[in-house]
Design an enzyme around this catalytic site. Sequence first.
Site, short mmCIF file in Angstrom:
data_model
loop_
_atom_site.label_atom_id
_atom_site.label_comp_id
_atom_site.label_asym_id
_atom_site.label_seq_id
_atom_site.Cartn_x
_atom_site.Cartn_y
_atom_site.Cartn_z
N LYS A 76 0.60 -1.42 -0.13
CA LYS A 76 0.19 0.04 -0.09
C LYS A 76 1.45 0.98 -0.11
O LYS A 76 0.48 2.24 -0.47
CB LYS A 76 -1.17 -0.08 0.95
CG LYS A 76 -1.74 1.59 1.55
CD LYS A 76 -2.72 1.38 2.64
CE LYS A 76 -1.69 1.24 4.83
NZ LYS A 76 -1.46 3.33 4.84
N ASN A 77 1.94 0.76 1.29
CA ASN A 77 2.70 2.43 1.15
C ASN A 77 3.49 2.62 -0.09
O ASN A 77 4.36 4.08 -0.13
CB ASN A 77 3.70 2.96 2.07
CG ASN A 77 2.61 2.50 4.23
OD1 ASN A 77 1.16 2.96 3.21
ND2 ASN A 77 2.67 2.11 5.02
N ARG A 121 -3.73 10.83 4.36
CA ARG A 121 -2.80 11.53 5.07
C ARG A 121 -2.58 11.26 3.61
O ARG A 121 -1.68 12.79 3.30
CB ARG A 121 -1.79 10.97 5.66
CG ARG A 121 -1.14 11.98 5.81
CD ARG A 121 -0.35 11.54 7.25
NE ARG A 121 0.86 12.10 7.62
CZ ARG A 121 0.79 13.65 8.18
NH1 ARG A 121 0.23 14.50 8.90
NH2 ARG A 121 1.63 14.06 8.33
N CYS A 167 -4.88 8.14 9.86
CA CYS A 167 -5.08 7.73 10.90
C CYS A 167 -5.13 8.73 12.94
O CYS A 167 -3.77 9.50 11.69
CB CYS A 167 -3.91 6.49 11.98
SG CYS A 167 -4.50 4.66 10.04
N ARG A 176 1.65 14.32 13.69
CA ARG A 176 1.26 14.51 12.39
C ARG A 176 1.56 15.41 11.65
O ARG A 176 0.87 15.97 10.46
CB ARG A 176 0.86 13.07 11.93
CG ARG A 176 0.43 12.33 12.61
CD ARG A 176 -0.24 10.85 12.16
NE ARG A 176 0.33 10.21 11.00
CZ ARG A 176 -0.17 9.03 9.79
NH1 ARG A 176 -1.37 9.35 9.85
NH2 ARG A 176 0.41 8.93 8.91
N VAL A 205 13.49 12.10 9.94
CA VAL A 205 13.08 11.27 8.29
C VAL A 205 11.46 11.18 8.63
O VAL A 205 11.00 11.12 9.29
CB VAL A 205 13.71 9.60 8.59
CG1 VAL A 205 13.19 9.08 7.90
CG2 VAL A 205 14.99 9.88 9.22
N ASP A 242 4.85 0.26 12.30
CA ASP A 242 3.72 -0.16 11.66
C ASP A 242 3.66 -1.35 11.81
O ASP A 242 2.66 -2.52 11.64
CB ASP A 242 4.00 0.21 9.92
CG ASP A 242 3.16 0.92 9.33
OD1 ASP A 242 3.17 2.25 10.58
OD2 ASP A 242 3.41 2.18 8.31
N ARG A 292 -9.09 -0.67 5.12
CA ARG A 292 -7.62 0.76 4.16
C ARG A 292 -6.09 0.21 3.90
O ARG A 292 -5.61 0.75 2.80
CB ARG A 292 -7.20 1.91 5.37
CG ARG A 292 -8.26 2.12 5.66
CD ARG A 292 -7.83 3.86 6.11
NE ARG A 292 -7.12 4.31 5.31
CZ ARG A 292 -5.87 5.58 6.60
NH1 ARG A 292 -6.62 6.03 7.54
NH2 ARG A 292 -5.69 5.83 5.41
#
Length: 430
Positions: A22-23, A102, A126, A131, A173, A317, A409
């Site tokens: 996904k990412n 996001r 989320c 954030r 980072v 994660d 998601r």
Amino acid sequence: MDQIRIQGGRPLNGTIPISGAKNAALPLMIASLLTSDTLTLKNVPNLADTNLLARILRNHGVDCAVDGKRANNGGHIGETFHLTARDIVDARAPYDMVRRMRASFWVLGPLLARQGEATVSLPGGCAIGTRPVDLHLMGLEKLGAEMELSGGYVVAKAPKGGLRGAKIEFPMVSVGATHNVLMAAALAKGETVIENAAREPEVGDLASCLVKMGAQIEGIGTSTLHIQGADYLEGAVHTVLPDRIETGTYAMAVAAAGGDVLLEGARADLLETPISVLREAGIQIIETNRGLQISRNGAGISPVSVETEPFPGFPTDLQAQLMAFMAVSSGESKIRETIFENRFMHVQELARLGADIKIHGDTAYIHGVDELRGAEVMATDLRASVSLVIAGLIAQGETTINRVYHLDRGFERLEEKLSECGAEIERIQA
Ligand code: EPU
């Protein structure tokens, strides 16, 4: 709202195919804004987030055609997206869309680079911390953009003649800020150097795709990226890398529930730290040419101590999933969360299942118990939700998980993948 119901206490045995990440898929899809040619992405997971992003991109004028591909058993094994942004018809990303995901904020850099202007709502996503997006804005300002915050939107303009390469040193980072600036720099004039860039494999996947599109990028996979901007980027064909978080999640599910499962298509090089943590806990992991074979047959679970860190450290994660696993270890484990300040929301839900976890500041102290017992729980964010699935798989009796839209998601065909390995798990449609 749908629920997931699990009858726990069964080991997992069989094969789980690992989906595209996904990412990685999300920034790759956004990179289609950088070219008027077609960007073809293979192995895109069919998820609520990729479908929502396709809608957001269509709003900007991206034509998004999808070819389905079916596995022999009829199951879904990834889709091919053909994304063509011949013209950007709207450089505004509205609140109603960006608040739901996001990553859609990352359209800012590419729109600015291609169109010279963009208006993008501040993001949601989320609820795992505040954030902020200061690093994204700082990076794009260094490339010459003028930014203004107005009514909850970032209104950005490139200077006359377009964005210009620059040296950007991130003070911490950030995966998203690296994606955003990397995409903008690929169409900026001259050289951009990003220091302290995120080294996550998904950043490397985006950079490799940008190279196929005609950008010159050195240092891929390191914390210093040198990007020579191009006047024009072309279309390309790129395959999304396998999902390391999905891999780690199922590895922990097998570790917790016991059994023997092949994670088909999984790549060990994307998960060196989680693999060594699982081995320390007593789990057998063998790299094969088909993927990773994970097994625990009867042996107890040794406690571990872990801190989340940017790649190549232990990923935030996978923190919730590790905690569910450690809930039944044979001693005291400790997990420190250093990336997000509010990512322990699964703890109170795990407690409903009988886990013994105490939080002090950014650290969770987990006292392993002999068994968890089924209960009704509530999913709070994507990774927290799947930690409840893992806990449900080990708990005696029935566990019902509410608000499972979070799971949709980020986990493709979760119930099917687990039930094919012997789990008793079903979705109850509301
Ligand atoms: N941060 C700032 N300022 C910024 C940007 C980030 O202070 O401008 C802070 C964040 O608040 C956080 C830390 O920096 O404390 C790291 O955030 P990062 O920007 O790296 O996270 P992200 O890009 O928003 C991506 C993943 C997350 C994953 C993190 C960390 C995607 C779509 N999201 O988020 O994945 O946890 O990197 O690895 O790639 C998930 O998939 O469930 C998920 C939350």
